[in-house]
Enzyme design. Structure first.
Site, short mmCIF file in Angstrom:
data_model
loop_
_atom_site.label_atom_id
_atom_site.label_comp_id
_atom_site.label_asym_id
_atom_site.label_seq_id
_atom_site.Cartn_x
_atom_site.Cartn_y
_atom_site.Cartn_z
N CYS A 1 -11.27 3.03 -1.05
CA CYS A 1 -10.02 3.60 -0.53
C CYS A 1 -9.74 2.90 0.80
O CYS A 1 -10.64 2.73 1.62
CB CYS A 1 -10.16 5.11 -0.31
N THR A 2 -8.49 2.52 0.97
CA THR A 2 -8.14 1.70 2.14
C THR A 2 -8.37 2.40 3.48
O THR A 2 -8.51 1.75 4.50
CB THR A 2 -6.65 1.32 2.07
N HIS A 3 -8.39 3.75 3.47
CA HIS A 3 -8.57 4.48 4.74
C HIS A 3 -10.04 4.49 5.20
O HIS A 3 -10.32 4.63 6.37
CB HIS A 3 -8.12 5.93 4.58
N GLU B 1 -5.68 10.48 8.82
CA GLU B 1 -4.28 10.40 9.26
C GLU B 1 -3.95 11.43 10.34
O GLU B 1 -2.96 11.28 11.04
CB GLU B 1 -3.33 10.52 8.06
N TYR C 1 -0.70 8.61 -2.44
CA TYR C 1 -0.63 8.46 -3.89
C TYR C 1 -1.85 9.11 -4.58
O TYR C 1 -1.83 9.37 -5.77
CB TYR C 1 -0.64 6.98 -4.27
N ASP D 1 0.86 -1.19 0.00
CA ASP D 1 0.00 0.00 0.00
C ASP D 1 0.90 1.24 0.00
O ASP D 1 2.08 1.18 0.36
CB ASP D 1 -0.91 0.03 1.23
N SER D 2 0.31 2.37 -0.37
CA SER D 2 1.06 3.62 -0.34
C SER D 2 1.48 3.99 1.08
O SER D 2 2.42 4.76 1.26
CB SER D 2 0.19 4.74 -0.93
N CYS E 1 -4.13 -1.42 -2.20
CA CYS E 1 -4.25 0.03 -2.37
C CYS E 1 -5.13 0.24 -3.59
O CYS E 1 -4.81 -0.25 -4.69
CB CYS E 1 -2.87 0.62 -2.59
N ASN E 2 -6.22 0.95 -3.41
CA ASN E 2 -7.14 1.15 -4.54
C ASN E 2 -6.52 2.01 -5.62
O ASN E 2 -6.75 1.80 -6.81
CB ASN E 2 -8.43 1.82 -4.05
N THR E 3 -5.73 3.00 -5.19
CA THR E 3 -5.12 3.90 -6.17
C THR E 3 -4.14 3.13 -7.05
O THR E 3 -4.17 3.26 -8.28
CB THR E 3 -4.41 5.06 -5.43
N1 DGL Z 1 -4.16 3.65 -0.08
C1 DGL Z 1 -4.81 4.63 -0.89
C2 DGL Z 1 -6.02 4.01 -1.60
O1 DGL Z 1 -6.53 3.00 -1.22
C3 DGL Z 1 -5.23 5.83 -0.09
C4 DGL Z 1 -4.08 6.69 0.39
C5 DGL Z 1 -3.33 7.37 -0.73
O2 DGL Z 1 -3.87 8.29 -1.38
O3 DGL Z 1 -2.17 7.02 -0.94
O4 DGL Z 1 -6.49 4.57 -2.56
#
Ligand code: DGL
Length: 280
Positions: free
Chosen positions: A197-199, A165, A38, A6-7, A69-71
């Site tokens: 999104c993972t958050h 965060e 990201y 993940d990012s 990570c979805n991104t």
């Molecule tokens: N992990 C990213 C996602 O799932 C979210 C955090 C980021 O923007 O890096 O899209």
């Protein structure tokens, strides 16, 4: 070994469920915290960073990597699978013969979740995610591939990652922003909402509350974990190459102290990370 990428911290909300579902397996979790988030970056940058991360995980001995990570899943996975992975296999695996090339895999988080959404939706699906995820249109594309008449409303919620965060989860300001953000999806009466999104699972209860009883909110973690379990059962040749000594390693490209402080919130229990350097 299975690599989870993940990012930053977010992928821990997915990894938490994977680790629970597959307790015997060995894992390396990599968070590229030094370059996170990201979500507002360009496709080229996200792709390059993701390649570097997967390369590092392969070098640690992973044969299977999950882009938690979805991104990264929406902006890098397809190109990585179609272009980079075959080149990697030809360059490394075919030469040294340690890993059978056909056993090297990179998976994302989008496919399992949209399969679940298609099973339950009455026809109107909402997707929320980072700017890059939404701009990629990956969710709409994949959903409509499985069900051409599904209506998809995608919405970027760029303020949520920094708020989470910063630890602003329970604050009235965050609740107000979420209420404002979700209004268009409520108006469109989406019946299924994908947290892309993972958050966002950190705010799951708030999403459920705001979307109301008519909408099912999908938390990707348990869905991705069940899908991975199923995938390994269907691919015994890949499963056989994965070590199973219950070893779990955490790595971050930034300060491990900060990672350990925040990681616990996302993972549900304490984590101890080492600092690593990625190279292209
Ligand atoms: N992990 C990213 C996602 O799932 C979210 C955090 C980021 O923007 O890096 O899209």
């Amino acid at each position: 070994m299975i690599g989870i990428f993940d990012s930053g911290f977010g992928g821990l909300t997915i990894f938490k469920h994977i680790a629970r579902a597959l307790p015997a397996y060995d894992f390396v979790y990599l968070g590229d915290n030094a370059r996170a988030p990201y979500g507002n970056r360009s496709q080229e940058t996200i792709y390059q960073f993701t390649v570097e991360a997967v390369d590092w995980l392969f070098k640690q001995g992973c044969t299977l990597v999950v882009l938690a990570c979805n991104t990264a899943s929406s902006e890098a996975l397809r190109k990585l699978q179609q272009e980079w992975l075959p080149q990697y296999v030809a360059r490394s695996d075919l030469r040294n013969g340690e890993v059978r090339p056909q056993h090297r895999r990179v998976l994302g988080v989008i496919r399992p979740v949209i399969e679940e959404a298609i099973k339950i939706t009455k026809g109107k699906v909402g997707v929320v995610g980072t700017r890059a995820t939404i701009a990629s249109g990956a969710y709409t594309r994949e959903l409509q591939k499985l069900k051409s008449d599904v209506t998809v409303s995608e919405l970027a919620l760029p303020l949520l990652v920094p708020l989470i965060e910063e630890g602003w989860v329970g604050k009235p300001e965050t609740k107000r922003i979420l209420r404002y953000y979700l209004r268009p999806l409520q108006k469109e009466s989406v019946d299924t909402l994908i947290l892309g999104c993972t958050h966002y699972p950190i705010l799951l209860d708030e999403f459920v509350l705001k979307m109301g009883k008519q909408c099912r909110v999908l938390d990707p973690g348990p869905i991705v974990a069940a899908s991975l379990q199923n995938y390994l059962a269907r691919h015994p040749e890949i499963d056989a190459g994965l070590s199973k000594k219950s070893v779990v390693r955490f790595a971050t490209t930034d300060d491990p102290v900060r990672f350990n402080q925040w990681g616990g919130t996302f993972f549900g229990k304490s984590v101890k990370a080492e600092r690593v350097v990625l190279s292209s």
